[in-house]
Design a protein around this motif. Structure first.
Motif, PDB file in Angstrom:
ATOM      1  N   ILE A  86       1.129   1.933   2.888  1.00  0.00           N
ATOM      2  CA  ILE A  86       2.253   2.589   3.370  1.00  0.00           C
ATOM      3  C   ILE A  86       2.076   4.425   2.383  1.00  0.00           C
ATOM      4  N   PRO A  87       1.062   5.225   2.552  1.00  0.00           N
ATOM      5  CA  PRO A  87       0.929   6.190   1.815  1.00  0.00           C
ATOM      6  C   PRO A  87       2.292   6.307   0.821  1.00  0.00           C
ATOM      7  N   VAL A  88       2.681   7.150  -0.275  1.00  0.00           N
ATOM      8  CA  VAL A  88       3.861   7.859  -0.888  1.00  0.00           C
ATOM      9  C   VAL A  88       4.286   8.909  -0.355  1.00  0.00           C
ATOM     10  N   ASP A  89       5.058   8.927   0.422  1.00  0.00           N
ATOM     11  CA  ASP A  89       5.375   9.832   1.458  1.00  0.00           C
ATOM     12  C   ASP A  89       6.317  11.574   0.127  1.00  0.00           C
ATOM     13  N   VAL A  90       5.965  11.832  -0.331  1.00  0.00           N
ATOM     14  CA  VAL A  90       6.512  12.461  -1.449  1.00  0.00           C
ATOM     15  C   VAL A  90       5.633  14.195  -1.871  1.00  0.00           C
ATOM     16  N   GLN A  91       6.248  14.764  -1.739  1.00  0.00           N
ATOM     17  CA  GLN A  91       5.939  16.037  -2.064  1.00  0.00           C
ATOM     18  C   GLN A  91       6.112  16.348  -3.092  1.00  0.00           C
ATOM     19  N   LEU A  92       5.488  16.282  -4.232  1.00  0.00           N
ATOM     20  CA  LEU A  92       5.878  16.973  -6.134  1.00  0.00           C
ATOM     21  C   LEU A  92       5.591  18.213  -6.190  1.00  0.00           C
ATOM     22  N   GLY A  93       6.068  19.262  -5.945  1.00  0.00           N
ATOM     23  CA  GLY A  93       5.845  20.919  -5.705  1.00  0.00           C
ATOM     24  C   GLY A  93       4.419  20.853  -5.303  1.00  0.00           C
ATOM     25  N   MET A  94       2.987  21.185  -5.901  1.00  0.00           N
ATOM     26  CA  MET A  94       1.791  21.595  -5.700  1.00  0.00           C
ATOM     27  C   MET A  94       1.515  20.079  -4.561  1.00  0.00           C
ATOM     28  N   PHE A  95       1.269  18.972  -5.446  1.00  0.00           N
ATOM     29  CA  PHE A  95       1.371  17.745  -5.084  1.00  0.00           C
ATOM     30  C   PHE A  95       1.563  17.330  -3.785  1.00  0.00           C
ATOM     31  N   ASP A  96       1.323  17.098  -2.616  1.00  0.00           N
ATOM     32  CA  ASP A  96       1.138  15.656  -2.162  1.00  0.00           C
ATOM     33  C   ASP A  96       0.823  15.204  -1.831  1.00  0.00           C
ATOM     34  N   LEU A  97       1.721  13.995  -2.544  1.00  0.00           N
ATOM     35  CA  LEU A  97       1.124  12.588  -2.375  1.00  0.00           C
ATOM     36  C   LEU A  97       1.070  12.001  -1.936  1.00  0.00           C
ATOM     37  N   LYS A  98       1.266  12.390  -0.467  1.00  0.00           N
ATOM     38  CA  LYS A  98       0.541  11.143   0.603  1.00  0.00           C
ATOM     39  C   LYS A  98      -1.017  11.216   0.654  1.00  0.00           C
ATOM     40  N   GLU A  99      -1.532  12.340  -0.195  1.00  0.00           N
ATOM     41  CA  GLU A  99      -3.058  12.810   0.111  1.00  0.00           C
ATOM     42  C   GLU A  99      -3.937  11.953  -1.203  1.00  0.00           C
ATOM     43  N   ILE A 100      -2.813  11.299  -2.077  1.00  0.00           N
ATOM     44  CA  ILE A 100      -3.340  10.490  -3.345  1.00  0.00           C
ATOM     45  C   ILE A 100      -2.909   9.691  -3.975  1.00  0.00           C
ATOM     46  N   LEU A 101      -1.993   9.057  -3.120  1.00  0.00           N
ATOM     47  CA  LEU A 101      -0.692   7.300  -3.251  1.00  0.00           C
ATOM     48  C   LEU A 101      -0.671   7.035  -2.320  1.00  0.00           C
ATOM     49  N   THR A 102      -1.089   5.530  -2.665  1.00  0.00           N
ATOM     50  CA  THR A 102      -0.377   4.166  -1.857  1.00  0.00           C
ATOM     51  C   THR A 102       0.899   3.575  -2.253  1.00  0.00           C
ATOM     52  N   TRP A 103       2.196   3.126  -1.702  1.00  0.00           N
ATOM     53  CA  TRP A 103       2.674   2.100  -2.702  1.00  0.00           C
ATOM     54  C   TRP A 103       2.088   1.184  -3.321  1.00  0.00           C
ATOM     55  N   GLY A 104       0.526   0.424  -2.512  1.00  0.00           N
ATOM     56  CA  GLY A 104       0.583  -0.948  -3.693  1.00  0.00           C
ATOM     57  C   GLY A 104      -0.578  -0.725  -4.898  1.00  0.00           C
ATOM     58  N   ALA A 105      -0.704   0.690  -5.209  1.00  0.00           N
ATOM     59  CA  ALA A 105      -1.436   1.210  -6.800  1.00  0.00           C
ATOM     60  C   ALA A 105      -0.284   0.605  -7.400  1.00  0.00           C
ATOM     61  N   PHE A 106       0.815   0.236  -7.386  1.00  0.00           N
ATOM     62  CA  PHE A 106       1.860   0.142  -8.465  1.00  0.00           C
ATOM     63  C   PHE A 106       2.790  -1.417  -8.025  1.00  0.00           C
ATOM     64  N   THR A 107       2.033  -1.961  -7.229  1.00  0.00           N
ATOM     65  CA  THR A 107       2.216  -3.790  -7.178  1.00  0.00           C
ATOM     66  C   THR A 107       0.925  -4.390  -7.600  1.00  0.00           C
ATOM     67  N   TYR A 108      -0.303  -3.905  -7.302  1.00  0.00           N
ATOM     68  CA  TYR A 108      -1.407  -4.834  -6.890  1.00  0.00           C
ATOM     69  C   TYR A 108      -1.479  -4.641  -9.006  1.00  0.00           C
ATOM     70  N   PRO A 109      -1.772  -4.449  -9.729  1.00  0.00           N
ATOM     71  CA  PRO A 109      -1.713  -4.545 -11.186  1.00  0.00           C
ATOM     72  C   PRO A 109      -0.790  -5.549 -11.444  1.00  0.00           C
ATOM     73  N   PHE A 110       0.126  -5.775 -10.513  1.00  0.00           N
ATOM     74  CA  PHE A 110       0.767  -7.351 -11.346  1.00  0.00           C
ATOM     75  C   PHE A 110      -0.159  -8.189 -10.881  1.00  0.00           C
ATOM     76  N   ALA A 111      -1.476  -8.234 -10.113  1.00  0.00           N
ATOM     77  CA  ALA A 111      -1.561  -9.576 -10.427  1.00  0.00           C
ATOM     78  C   ALA A 111      -2.629  -9.478 -12.000  1.00  0.00           C
ATOM     79  N   PHE A 112      -3.266  -8.748 -12.055  1.00  0.00           N
ATOM     80  CA  PHE A 112      -3.509  -9.120 -13.291  1.00  0.00           C
ATOM     81  C   PHE A 112      -3.215  -9.252 -14.662  1.00  0.00           C
ATOM     82  N   LEU A 113      -1.871  -8.975 -14.735  1.00  0.00           N
ATOM     83  CA  LEU A 113      -0.873  -9.966 -15.811  1.00  0.00           C
ATOM     84  C   LEU A 113      -0.961 -11.310 -14.872  1.00  0.00           C
ATOM     85  N   VAL A 114      -0.485 -11.746 -14.054  1.00  0.00           N
ATOM     86  CA  VAL A 114      -0.159 -12.899 -13.279  1.00  0.00           C
ATOM     87  C   VAL A 114      -1.371 -13.864 -13.864  1.00  0.00           C
ATOM     88  N   THR A 115      -2.622 -13.280 -14.026  1.00  0.00           N
ATOM     89  CA  THR A 115      -4.181 -13.775 -13.353  1.00  0.00           C
ATOM     90  C   THR A 115      -4.446 -13.536 -15.387  1.00  0.00           C
TER      91      THR A 115
END
Length: 214
Positions: free
Chosen positions: A25-54
């Motif tokens: 799921i892309p982050v379908d948000v426009q922040l000024g000149m940044f079109d986040l759907k071409e930069i991010l998916t929501w998984g980038a915010f959750t996956y790092p928790f795997a390292f915390l668990v590890t």
């Protein structure tokens, strides 16, 4: 002790399940000149928790038991990817998860006796770079279209051009997504030092437990 081990497995399962769903799921948000759907998916915010668990599991149980938790997460990653995506995504997801997490286990264990933040910061940071590089390359680079062909699946390559991070020179979409993903993961690595510091006060260090039992 066994209850805590199963809690670690359950926590890893939750992270893997949510991340495998949100990475599509892309982050379908426009922040000024940044079109986040071409930069991010929501998984980038959750996956790092795997390292915390590890890292917390490694600190409490040691690397041997932590590798078992990682293997459970690896199995879930592959299974869910096969159910929710195509085989190429499953190969990319499983490979990235297994290599990055096992690397995290080894680096953390080597650095665990230093300053409290050193081991989680360095191990999670390095592992995040490896994970992102492996996943986005195997899953979306045109060079690996042979994986799709092997499984007789539609091409999942994202090699068409977009502005890098929505503002730079034109690059393949998967490179822009990988760069955005990496930036967020690095920010999350720093942000998750706070819960690591909090939880390490209530989750006993295995060395402290061993010394108390001696």
């Amino acid at each position: 002790m066994l209850t805590r081990f199963f809690l670690a497995i359950a926590a890893m399962a939750i992270v893997v399940v949510s991340s495998n769903y949100l990475v599509s799921i892309p982050v379908d948000v426009q922040l000024g000149m940044f079109d986040l759907k071409e930069i991010l998916t929501w998984g980038a915010f959750t996956y790092p928790f795997a390292f915390l668990v590890t890292d917390l599991t490694n600190r409490h149980f040691g690397p041997k038991s932590t590798r078992i938790v990682v293997l459970v997460g690896f199995s879930l990653a592959v299974y869910l990817s096969l159910k929710l995506a195509n085989p190429r995504i499953a190969v990319a997801s499983g490979s990235a998860f297994l290599i990055a997490q096992l690397l995290d286990v080894s680096i953390f264990d080597r650095l665990r006796n230093g300053v409290w933040w050193q081991a989680p910061l360095i191990s999670s940071g390095i592992a995040s770079v490896i994970d992102t590089a492996i996943f986005f390359t195997l899953a979306f680079a045109p060079a690996f279209v042979g994986i799709d062909q092997f499984f007789n699946q539609a091409d999942t390559s994202l090699g068409f051009g977009v502005p890098f991070l929505s503002v730079g020179a034109e690059v393949p979409l998967y490179i822009s997504l990988a760069a955005g993903d990496m930036l967020v993961k690095m920010l999350m690595v720093f942000a998750l030092l706070a819960p690591f510091n909090l939880l390490r006060r209530v989750i006993a260090d295995r060395q402290v437990v061993s010394n108390a039992a001696a």
